[in-house]
Design a protein around this motif. Sequence first.
Motif, PDB file in Angstrom:
ATOM      1  N   GLN B 653       0.845  -1.205   0.000  1.00  0.00           N
ATOM      2  CA  GLN B 653       0.000   0.000   0.000  1.00  0.00           C
ATOM      3  C   GLN B 653       0.878   1.253   0.000  1.00  0.00           C
ATOM      4  O   GLN B 653       1.773   1.385   0.830  1.00  0.00           O
ATOM      5  CB  GLN B 653      -0.877  -0.010   1.251  1.00  0.00           C
ATOM      6  N   ASN B 693      -7.224   1.912 -13.350  1.00  0.00           N
ATOM      7  CA  ASN B 693      -6.615   0.808 -14.079  1.00  0.00           C
ATOM      8  C   ASN B 693      -7.598   0.266 -15.097  1.00  0.00           C
ATOM      9  O   ASN B 693      -8.207  -0.771 -14.889  1.00  0.00           O
ATOM     10  CB  ASN B 693      -6.230  -0.277 -13.056  1.00  0.00           C
ATOM     11  N   TYR B 707     -17.612   1.013 -10.842  1.00  0.00           N
ATOM     12  CA  TYR B 707     -16.804   1.428  -9.694  1.00  0.00           C
ATOM     13  C   TYR B 707     -16.465   0.267  -8.764  1.00  0.00           C
ATOM     14  O   TYR B 707     -15.689   0.434  -7.834  1.00  0.00           O
ATOM     15  CB  TYR B 707     -17.515   2.540  -8.913  1.00  0.00           C
ATOM     16  N   MET B 708     -17.037  -0.887  -9.012  1.00  0.00           N
ATOM     17  CA  MET B 708     -16.624  -2.050  -8.235  1.00  0.00           C
ATOM     18  C   MET B 708     -15.201  -2.452  -8.617  1.00  0.00           C
ATOM     19  O   MET B 708     -14.502  -3.088  -7.831  1.00  0.00           O
ATOM     20  CB  MET B 708     -17.582  -3.221  -8.473  1.00  0.00           C
ATOM     21  N   ASP B 709     -14.797  -2.119  -9.841  1.00  0.00           N
ATOM     22  CA  ASP B 709     -13.468  -2.512 -10.304  1.00  0.00           C
ATOM     23  C   ASP B 709     -12.612  -1.344 -10.788  1.00  0.00           C
ATOM     24  O   ASP B 709     -11.398  -1.456 -10.865  1.00  0.00           O
ATOM     25  CB  ASP B 709     -13.586  -3.549 -11.430  1.00  0.00           C
ATOM     26  N   TYR B 710     -13.248  -0.249 -11.166  1.00  0.00           N
ATOM     27  CA  TYR B 710     -12.486   0.924 -11.615  1.00  0.00           C
ATOM     28  C   TYR B 710     -12.327   1.851 -10.416  1.00  0.00           C
ATOM     29  O   TYR B 710     -13.319   2.325  -9.850  1.00  0.00           O
ATOM     30  CB  TYR B 710     -13.218   1.644 -12.750  1.00  0.00           C
ATOM     31  N   THR B 711     -11.097   2.096 -10.025  1.00  0.00           N
ATOM     32  CA  THR B 711     -10.845   2.808  -8.773  1.00  0.00           C
ATOM     33  C   THR B 711     -10.743   4.305  -9.002  1.00  0.00           C
ATOM     34  O   THR B 711      -9.762   4.794  -9.544  1.00  0.00           O
ATOM     35  CB  THR B 711      -9.544   2.313  -8.123  1.00  0.00           C
ATOM     36  N   ARG B 714     -10.417   8.940  -4.070  1.00  0.00           N
ATOM     37  CA  ARG B 714     -11.323   9.473  -3.049  1.00  0.00           C
ATOM     38  C   ARG B 714     -10.518  10.314  -2.070  1.00  0.00           C
ATOM     39  O   ARG B 714      -9.286  10.257  -2.052  1.00  0.00           O
ATOM     40  CB  ARG B 714     -12.010   8.327  -2.307  1.00  0.00           C
ATOM     41  N   ASP B 716      -9.778  10.075   0.922  1.00  0.00           N
ATOM     42  CA  ASP B 716      -8.797   9.431   1.811  1.00  0.00           C
ATOM     43  C   ASP B 716      -7.602   8.853   1.064  1.00  0.00           C
ATOM     44  O   ASP B 716      -6.703   8.294   1.684  1.00  0.00           O
ATOM     45  CB  ASP B 716      -9.470   8.376   2.707  1.00  0.00           C
ATOM     46  N   ASN B 717      -7.563   8.984  -0.255  1.00  0.00           N
ATOM     47  CA  ASN B 717      -6.365   8.631  -1.012  1.00  0.00           C
ATOM     48  C   ASN B 717      -5.372   9.789  -1.065  1.00  0.00           C
ATOM     49  O   ASN B 717      -4.289   9.664  -1.638  1.00  0.00           O
ATOM     50  CB  ASN B 717      -6.712   8.241  -2.461  1.00  0.00           C
ATOM     51  N   PRO B 771      -1.594  -1.616  -4.727  1.00  0.00           N
ATOM     52  CA  PRO B 771      -0.898  -2.381  -3.691  1.00  0.00           C
ATOM     53  C   PRO B 771      -0.350  -3.703  -4.231  1.00  0.00           C
ATOM     54  O   PRO B 771       0.790  -4.061  -3.945  1.00  0.00           O
ATOM     55  CB  PRO B 771      -1.988  -2.609  -2.634  1.00  0.00           C
TER      56      PRO B 771
END
Lengths: 265, 789
Positions: B653, B693, B707-711, B714, B716-717, B771
């Motif tokens: 991470q 990605n 959005y379950m797979d495409y990041t 946010r 907190d990033n 990560p």
Amino acid sequence: MYAFTYHRATGLRQAGNMLGKLEDSKILAGGQTLLPTMKQRLASPANLIDLGKVDGLKGIELKGRSLVIGAMTTHSEVATSPVVQQAIPALAELASMIGDPAVRHMGTLGGSIANNDPNSDYPAALVGLGATVITTKRRIEADAFFTGLFETALEADEIITKVSFPVPKKAAYMKFRNPASRFALVGVFVAKRSSEIRVAVTGAGASGVFRVPAFEEALKKRFSPKSLEGLSIPATGLNSDIHGSAEYRAHLVGVMARRAVAKAG
Amino acid sequence: MSATGIGAPVRRKEDYRFITGKGQYTDDLTRPGQTYITFVRSPHAHARIRRIDASAAKGMPGVVAVLTGADLAADKVGSLICGWAITSKDGSPMKMAPHPAIANTKANHVGDPVAVVVAETQAQAKDAAEKVVVDYEVLPAVVDPAKAQAKSAPQIHEVAPGNTIYEWHLGDQKAVEAAFKGAKHVTRLDIVNNRLVPNAMEPRAAIAEYDAGNDSLTLWNTTQNPHVARLVISAFVGIAPEHKLRVIAPDVGGGFGSKIFIYPEEVVCLWAARKVNRPVKWVSERTEAFVADAHGRDHVTHAEMAFDGEGKILALRAKTIANLGAYMSTFSSSVPTYLYATLLSGQYEIPQIYCEVDAVYTNTVPVDAYRGAGRPEATFVVERLVEVGAREMQIDPADLRRRNFVKKFPHQTPVIMAYDAGDYNASLKKAMELADVKGFAKRKRESARAGKLRGLGYSTYIEACGIAPSQAVGSLGAGVGLWESAEVRVNPTGSVEVLTGCHQHGQGHETTFAQVVSDRLGIPIENVSVVHGDTDKVQFGMGTYGSRSGAVGISAIVKALDKVEAKAKKVASHLLEAAEADIVFENGQFKVAGTDKVAAFGDVALNAYIAHKFSGQELEPGLKEGSFYDPTNFTFPAGCHICEVEVDTETGQVEVVAWTAVDDFGKVINPMIVEGQVHGGIAQGVGQALLENTTYDTDGQLVTGSYMDYTMPRADNLPSFRVETTETLAPSNPLGIKGCGEAGAIASPAAVINAITDALGTEEIAMPATPAAVWAALQKVNQSRKAAE
């Protein structure tokens, strides 16, 4: 979304009857997975039976050495409950890590475990704590409840009413999030009771939540992260996708387990 | 400086309606008798359409029409086009394949429309769309740009053998080769600039309405450039003549480039609206947007930089394969050429540069400009080469940059651009101070004690904004000019409407443009309205993209304000009974020099309209002036971003722990809005570097289709950003504005990757540094270390 018939149940028996009799029916217990899936036309139940107005399904109560939580209790209620925070702080923390605030205010414990998403958090807590699922028909041990991907031991007309969690001496949950969905890529729940130690893993397994006996044995000797050093689990049977290989997930199970033990103290 | 003038951090005027839910986006609009359209999209990446059976769909409840590519062809609706002509090395023109708004014979990517259903409700349209039976012959697909030109690759368009659109180059190849021969050190890198899905908050939408009485059409559309949309739809697609088509871009919730382009959906809505003689509405769903909106980036590059013994850069060469997807989108050809290779000199004096670019078709969603458009790709190449070169030669990376900075202006690069102003040392120095680079070693030790790796990465970027001098872009192949228009309408009561050809979709023009007017005319900002986004209100304009609205759009307003002031002085001279030459305009008042005679701006405005004090022979009544401003150069925003990361070696991470940005945007109109633009840009760049990605499998299915797979990045990033500016004025425009909209996205990916590779001690990490990817890279480092031992 396809058209469907909405039923507002007023009692559990009525809900169970509808579930058994109405063709292609589903329980609506928060709907935080079901409704988005329906909106995308990936699920199309003909009938939705809403438990929102059924009395007696909500609430948190400490009964002797068990924490009993009603099936329709929301994640937010579990996360913020002083009773949960006092009895099993790891469970309150786990609930606070589910989804986002909107999901936590609608999604429920019963809805989550009945869906048994292999990446969801609650299955790790139930198996990790050795909880008992109480339904309209019987009591089911957590180890026997989760039977596979999105599969549970529930019968077609059976409804979860509450879950009883034995209060452990120590427990902690460590979640490594899928960067996109924020579901658990790997989540490890570790609990120590007087009689046993449990290590339950969610997110990693190709058939959902599982326990790690080798870790449990090692921790029985000494409940310390050091006991897990050098231990890992095989990558076979683990998920592999664009977010992480099976090897990476296997590695993370070890890392998260050590961190959970350290956190549990 | 007044409280609402140039340089003041004025709160955004438009936010009241946005945060109280009173914005009017396309989806908020409903037209009488409105129907809904659903697109039947190809589930295959590459498939011949053998037959379409619409009979079942036509019989479904509420269905008004089912239309196919054959119907579109029968009505002679023209192909969508790419408006920037690129010529290959051998002199041949680019191979632009036909792009029908509905595929007729072959679908070329997952999501390619093959039919549409128009129905009374959205649900009915969707239900019927599922009943359209398409008989496909599935063909092999190619998605990887590096494999598209292989002999074995499936051929996508007849006009483009080997799927090659063009083989373009820029620079002096022989001189570059000679420079490399004389080099003491050469740094080589293979770079993949990952494909991104734009993801504006508001998905695209369109409503088309036909007025049978006047035989005219109106289109409400989420577009960044309504006039360009009207021009292309009229002149090329041929839906309606320009004067019979009105395009309105109401409130638009973000674009990032993806709403520049003219897409199949709005064309089909217009065509269908006339056909069914009812308004037709389309609102994209998020899932649909993943396969219907143009993607960004997707370059595969090999790049080399040659240095002399003192670390001076001698030359740079790069070979890039650019994936343009299944069709050439509106400006796709310019992105990997004139918006990319022309920036490969970075902030550096590089005597020779040579760049080759092959653009290819693949069975993927079309790729076009996305925030930064070519310049992030160029910055990544240059800033990675410089950073890696510094490490290889064991020179401090900041020092190596300093040795090579352009210090004298104007500076002609070997790749077209003539930098006109800047102070690259100043931004680097200030950023290093703010980032406490001196204290980094100590912080690194502290991280190590916590079992973490810490890294620091620089990106001293440059970009070309203010796009652009029309003559210049015309000579490079652009099909349009890139000037901007403005009209300043002073009302009799002294309030002002400013009409601009720019379009706001998050930039805050209603505030910044009003600040310029308030500052100049000395009137309260509340008395200024900004009008944009409607071809019936604004005569023409080129829209908003490429960080051009300040440098070009505001310059047009300034020119119009010059004319307003000149005219108002004439009016004032009559009103004050003085010679025009004696009238001065200060703080919103017209004065007779050397006297106490004064007329307020409002009085002059009123007198311009009542026209009691002058005759029609002397002066025309009214106070309204327009201008077309054509820039004389690009502008060159530049700066230094410093990223600091901490890497959890057990999980891979990466945490971005500190970010410092020092940017030179020239004159800043509203520092608060500028800072917001920088924040957003950095977030998108960090998204590209760490999270986003876009993945196709070998069959051409988009794996990251939600959005379950495409990041998406946010909050907190990201850390809290330290954002500061330096200032050198752009000499080419009246206020010295350079532009700020894309800088963050351009600068940041290289800073992140430079920081991660610094932490890991390996250059073997591609974007996005997820990560899992970082962990895998660390495993490799550990293995090779063990092998070495």
